[in-house]
Design a protein around this motif. Structure first.
Motif, mmCIF file in Angstrom:
data_model
loop_
_atom_site.group_PDB
_atom_site.id
_atom_site.type_symbol
_atom_site.label_atom_id
_atom_site.label_comp_id
_atom_site.label_asym_id
_atom_site.label_seq_id
_atom_site.Cartn_x
_atom_site.Cartn_y
_atom_site.Cartn_z
ATOM 1 N N THR A 178 78.603 12.657 -52.957
ATOM 2 C CA THR A 178 77.857 13.884 -53.219
ATOM 3 C C THR A 178 76.795 14.118 -52.156
ATOM 4 O O THR A 178 76.624 15.234 -51.654
ATOM 5 N N THR A 179 76.067 13.078 -51.791
ATOM 6 C CA THR A 179 75.068 13.189 -50.736
ATOM 7 C C THR A 179 75.691 13.647 -49.425
ATOM 8 O O THR A 179 75.145 14.509 -48.723
ATOM 9 N N LEU A 274 81.435 14.331 -59.736
ATOM 10 C CA LEU A 274 80.607 15.036 -58.774
ATOM 11 C C LEU A 274 79.447 15.740 -59.463
ATOM 12 O O LEU A 274 78.305 15.691 -58.983
ATOM 13 N N ARG A 275 79.708 16.364 -60.595
ATOM 14 C CA ARG A 275 78.635 17.053 -61.315
ATOM 15 C C ARG A 275 77.540 16.086 -61.752
ATOM 16 O O ARG A 275 76.345 16.353 -61.599
ATOM 17 N N ASN A 276 77.964 14.942 -62.284
ATOM 18 C CA ASN A 276 76.971 13.951 -62.728
ATOM 19 C C ASN A 276 76.175 13.393 -61.559
ATOM 20 O O ASN A 276 74.941 13.242 -61.626
ATOM 21 N N ALA A 277 76.872 13.066 -60.468
ATOM 22 C CA ALA A 277 76.190 12.489 -59.315
ATOM 23 C C ALA A 277 75.258 13.507 -58.664
ATOM 24 O O ALA A 277 74.148 13.161 -58.236
ATOM 25 N N ALA A 278 75.695 14.758 -58.579
ATOM 26 C CA ALA A 278 74.845 15.786 -57.984
ATOM 27 C C ALA A 278 73.558 15.951 -58.791
ATOM 28 O O ALA A 278 72.467 16.134 -58.226
ATOM 29 N N ALA A 284 66.359 12.632 -58.306
ATOM 30 C CA ALA A 284 65.628 11.732 -57.414
ATOM 31 C C ALA A 284 64.954 12.512 -56.294
ATOM 32 O O ALA A 284 63.823 12.197 -55.891
ATOM 33 N N THR A 285 65.647 13.526 -55.790
ATOM 34 C CA THR A 285 65.037 14.383 -54.767
ATOM 35 C C THR A 285 63.799 15.082 -55.325
ATOM 36 O O THR A 285 62.763 15.190 -54.652
ATOM 37 N N ARG A 286 63.885 15.543 -56.573
ATOM 38 C CA ARG A 286 62.745 16.197 -57.210
ATOM 39 C C ARG A 286 61.590 15.213 -57.402
ATOM 40 O O ARG A 286 60.414 15.564 -57.187
ATOM 41 N N CYS A 347 67.161 7.545 -61.214
ATOM 42 C CA CYS A 347 67.520 8.709 -62.023
ATOM 43 C C CYS A 347 68.988 8.622 -62.421
ATOM 44 O O CYS A 347 69.791 7.960 -61.762
ATOM 45 N N ALA A 348 69.337 9.315 -63.507
ATOM 46 C CA ALA A 348 70.694 9.250 -64.050
ATOM 47 C C ALA A 348 71.196 10.649 -64.358
ATOM 48 O O ALA A 348 70.477 11.641 -64.209
ATOM 49 N N TRP A 349 72.438 10.722 -64.841
ATOM 50 C CA TRP A 349 73.041 12.030 -65.107
ATOM 51 C C TRP A 349 72.282 12.776 -66.208
ATOM 52 O O TRP A 349 72.316 14.012 -66.274
#
Length: 367
Positions: A178-179, A274-278, A284-286, A347-349
């Motif tokens: 995803t990254t 992909l949805r969960n990882a995104a 984490a970015t936030r 962080c998690a889904w």
């Protein structure tokens, strides 16, 4: 209490739970000879390439040990980073169960380079030394960093040139893909990975992972002539074969998607992995942005790039202890001085924006 300790803390994703319930409709042949597992195999060929063969197992340590045992002879050794999970956090399972020596090499932010192979290539043919047989890489690394496809290709080429196979511990492979904005195949099969431990539990699963064989593995003396032939026997011998395999297969299939559905995409059309990882990466970015915006950089020092779903930082031990009254998280290592500690915030889904914002406010108060 909030949790930023591990993505293993997260509950099962509703779509995964629904798939488990659907697999519970009546009897099915045991040990993987069931329709759900057959569909999973078809999907693995779509996602990872037509030669891919997938074998559900019970946990990540089991997936790693089976993969390494299949890829190495009895006298073989595994080159891995000094922070690799197989080296630091599996209670010696590759050594105890697999009989394989881990050859640890220094890492930079969790990553190693092709010189890791050169470091031990001189031992090949020396009867007094464990014979390097596998290069094991972790994606995402234990320090939350990501190998690019180009980096992986260089590593795989160096390993193959020396006669080694390449294993990837992909407990967070979905977060890395995803990254990087690529599919799962682009950072495994297409760059020369031979065998993969594919993670599910950290990305919305209940329990269970998979060994995914991507090549025949015949390039290493003493290794199985066909990794795919070795894995079923090793899976049983290491107590990783579930009698009701369909319930593990159902989770993996829910994450990867049913045969014929898109292997990538955006929004609701994307596969669940992909949805969960995104989402977890985004949280984490936030969190990282919130820390930066709060003006804490002199007291809370980020120690690693925030490439995926985890933030590493050092802060005063007293502040960390105060923060722990608001949320669970783990200490990672000693800090720069005796009164500081390095921590890991994962962080998690299921992590929400409100969770992150509340954590940042609590961090400000604790500091």
């Amino acid at each position: 209490m909030q949790q930023f300790a591990s993505d293993n803390y997260a509950p099962v994703h509703p779509e995964v739970m629904a798939a488990i319930v659907a697999a519970n409709d009546g009897p099915a042949v045991s040990y993987g000879d069931d329709p759900v597992s057959a569909r999973l195999q078809d999907r693995a060929a779509e996602v990872f390439g037509e030669r891919a063969r997938i074998f559900p197992v019970l946990n990540g340590t089991g997936a790693n040990v089976i993969s390494l045992m299949a890829a190495a002879p009895r006298w073989g050794a595994v080159i891995a980073s000094d922070v690799a999970h197989v080296h630091t956090d599996e209670n010696g399972a590759p050594e105890r169960v697999g009989g394989l020596k881990i050859l640890a090499v220094p890492s930079v932010a969790g990553r190693i380079g092709p010189d890791a192979v050169d470091r031990y290539a001189g031992d090949l043919g020396n009867v007094h030394r464990a014979q390097p047989a596998v290069l094991s890489l972790t994606q995402v690394t234990e320090l939350g960093t990501v190998y690019s496809p180009a980096d992986l290709k260089l590593l795989a080429d160096a390993a193959h040139a020396a006669g080694l196979l390449v294993h990837v511990d992909g407990s967070r492979l979905a977060n890395a893909a995803t990254t990087l904005g690529v599919g799962l195949r682009e950072i495994t099969t297409d760059v020369g990975v031979d065998v993969l431990s594919f993670g599910a539990a950290k990305n919305g699963g209940m329990l269970g992972e998979a060994v995914v064989v991507l090549s025949d593995g015949g390039s290493v003396a003493g290794a199985s002539a066909d990794l795919g032939e070795a894995v079923p026997y090793l899976r049983k011998a290491t107590m990783q074969l579930a009698s009701k395999t369909r319930f593990v297969s159902a989770q993996l299939l829910a994450l990867l998607g049913e045969p014929g559905t898109p292997t990538s995409g955006t929004g609701e059309g994307a596969p669940l992995w992909l949805r969960n990882a995104a989402h977890s990466n985004g949280m984490a970015t936030r969190l990282r942005a919130g820390i930066d915006a709060a003006g804490l950089t002199e007291t809370v020092r980020i120690t690693c790039p925030t490439d995926a779903n985890v933030v590493f930082a050092t802060l005063p031990r007293a502040a960390a202890d105060r923060l722990r009254t608001h949320a669970r998280f783990y200490d990672w290592a000693p800090g720069e001085t005796a009164d500081r500690v390095e921590v890991r915030w994962m962080c998690a889904w299921d992590t929400t924006e409100a969770d992150v914002d509340g954590f940042v406010r609590a961090l400000v108060g604790a500091v």
